[in-house]
Design a protein around this motif. Structure first.
Motif, PDB file in Angstrom:
ATOM      1  N   UNK A  53      46.489  36.875  27.233  1.00 30.03           N
ATOM      2  CA  UNK A  53      47.279  37.438  28.343  1.00 30.03           C
ATOM      3  C   UNK A  53      46.444  38.439  29.136  1.00 30.03           C
ATOM      4  N   UNK A  54      45.725  39.309  28.426  1.00 29.77           N
ATOM      5  CA  UNK A  54      44.910  40.328  29.111  1.00 29.77           C
ATOM      6  C   UNK A  54      43.771  39.661  29.878  1.00 29.77           C
ATOM      7  N   UNK A  58      43.100  39.469  34.033  1.00 31.78           N
ATOM      8  CA  UNK A  58      41.856  39.972  34.635  1.00 31.78           C
ATOM      9  C   UNK A  58      41.179  38.875  35.461  1.00 31.78           C
ATOM     10  N   UNK A  59      41.229  37.637  34.978  1.00 30.46           N
ATOM     11  CA  UNK A  59      40.602  36.527  35.708  1.00 30.46           C
ATOM     12  C   UNK A  59      41.319  36.285  37.033  1.00 30.46           C
ATOM     13  N   UNK A  60      42.650  36.352  37.011  1.00 31.03           N
ATOM     14  CA  UNK A  60      43.419  36.100  38.248  1.00 31.03           C
ATOM     15  C   UNK A  60      43.220  37.226  39.250  1.00 31.03           C
ATOM     16  N   UNK A  61      42.952  38.427  38.745  1.00 39.25           N
ATOM     17  CA  UNK A  61      42.796  39.585  39.652  1.00 39.25           C
ATOM     18  C   UNK A  61      41.349  39.744  40.112  1.00 39.25           C
ATOM     19  N   UNK A  62      40.454  38.874  39.628  1.00 39.93           N
ATOM     20  CA  UNK A  62      39.023  39.075  39.910  1.00 39.93           C
ATOM     21  C   UNK A  62      38.710  38.983  41.411  1.00 39.93           C
ATOM     22  N   UNK A  63      37.983  39.989  41.900  1.00 39.46           N
ATOM     23  CA  UNK A  63      37.535  39.981  43.298  1.00 39.46           C
ATOM     24  C   UNK A  63      36.007  39.834  43.258  1.00 39.46           C
ATOM     25  N   UNK A  64      35.519  38.655  43.664  1.00 34.07           N
ATOM     26  CA  UNK A  64      34.077  38.375  43.574  1.00 34.07           C
ATOM     27  C   UNK A  64      33.241  39.424  44.299  1.00 34.07           C
ATOM     28  N   UNK A  65      33.783  39.929  45.400  1.00 35.03           N
ATOM     29  CA  UNK A  65      33.020  40.882  46.217  1.00 35.03           C
ATOM     30  C   UNK A  65      32.945  42.257  45.547  1.00 35.03           C
TER      31      UNK A  65
END
Ligand code: C5P
Length: 213
Positions: A53-54, A58-65
């Motif tokens: 879940x954690x 984190x993967x869905x919220x990842x901002x590449x920039x």
């Protein structure tokens, strides 16, 4: 032209990918950085990288920039990366961003573990870059010592071997040489020699493509 570069940690795949991108004027995506950033984000919140879940949040919220290129290079982030990378939901959450990068009409170079097998199975050229465990440990040790991290050869070697085993044995997108990938062993090669060997492979593959189309 899409160039897929896969291989185990510290095999020289990043150096080869960066060298080819420069040579051909292509953008490059280090996909390991995505998994490292996800692993680090979980660690930063005090979470367990093995907690699905954690990790998926984190993967869905990842901002590449917004990836912190310095902090993701720690050995702790590397270990956390290989833990989150073993979770299918995390891998699924990162697929679109990688394929969108590869879809650039100008072409791209992507490096990781599953680029030639899963992310870009139709890549123009695929390389599988490898090196002995000792050579890879030596290289990564130099990088970590240069960053001021205090870690011994033996501890790091065991850590890399454990990460290799996790990457090779996970059920989803394990580290594999694609059937049509060209093997490049960099154990005894300098950076320049490795990039030059990769360039020759790419050029031979492109001339075969040209001849068959
Ligand atoms: O390449 P690097 O060592 O930075 O990758 C960190 C970890 O991310 C790897 O050990 C692997 O578990 C994971 N990874 C992956 N698939 C990719 C890139 C990296 O599973 N395409």
């Amino acid at each position: 032209m899409i160039i897929a570069v896969d291989g185990p940690t510290a095999s020289g795949k990043g150096t080869v990918a960066a060298g080819l991108a420069k040579l051909y004027g292509l953008k490059r995506l280090d996909t390991g950085a995505l998994y490292r950033a996800v692993g680090l984000a979980v660690l930063d919140t005090g979470g367990d990288p093995g907690d699905e879940a954690a990790a998926v949040a984190a993967a869905r919220a990842l901002d590449l920039a917004a990836i912190d290129e310095t902090r993701i290079r720690s050995s702790a982030a590397g270990v956390a990366a290989s833990q989150v990378a073993a979770l299918s939901v995390v891998r699924a959450a990162l697929v679109d961003a990688q394929r969108a990068f590869a879809a650039d009409p100008a072409g791209a170079v992507l490096d990781g573990r599953d680029i030639g097998t899963v992310i870009c199975p139709d890549a123009t050229v695929k390389l599988f870059v490898t090196a002995s465990l000792e050579a890879r440990t030596e290289r990564r040790l130099k990088e970590l010592h240069a960053r001021g991290e205090d870690i011994s050869f033996d501890t790091l070697k065991a850590q890399i071997a454990e990460r290799d085993a996790r990457d090779l044995n996970r059920s989803d997108a394990p580290l594999r040489q694609a059937a049509d990938a060209h093997l490049l062993d960099t154990t005894d090669l300098s950076i320049e020699a490795a990039v030059e060997a990769a360039r020759r492979i790419v050029e031979a593959a492109c001339s075969r493509h040209g001849a068959s189309s």
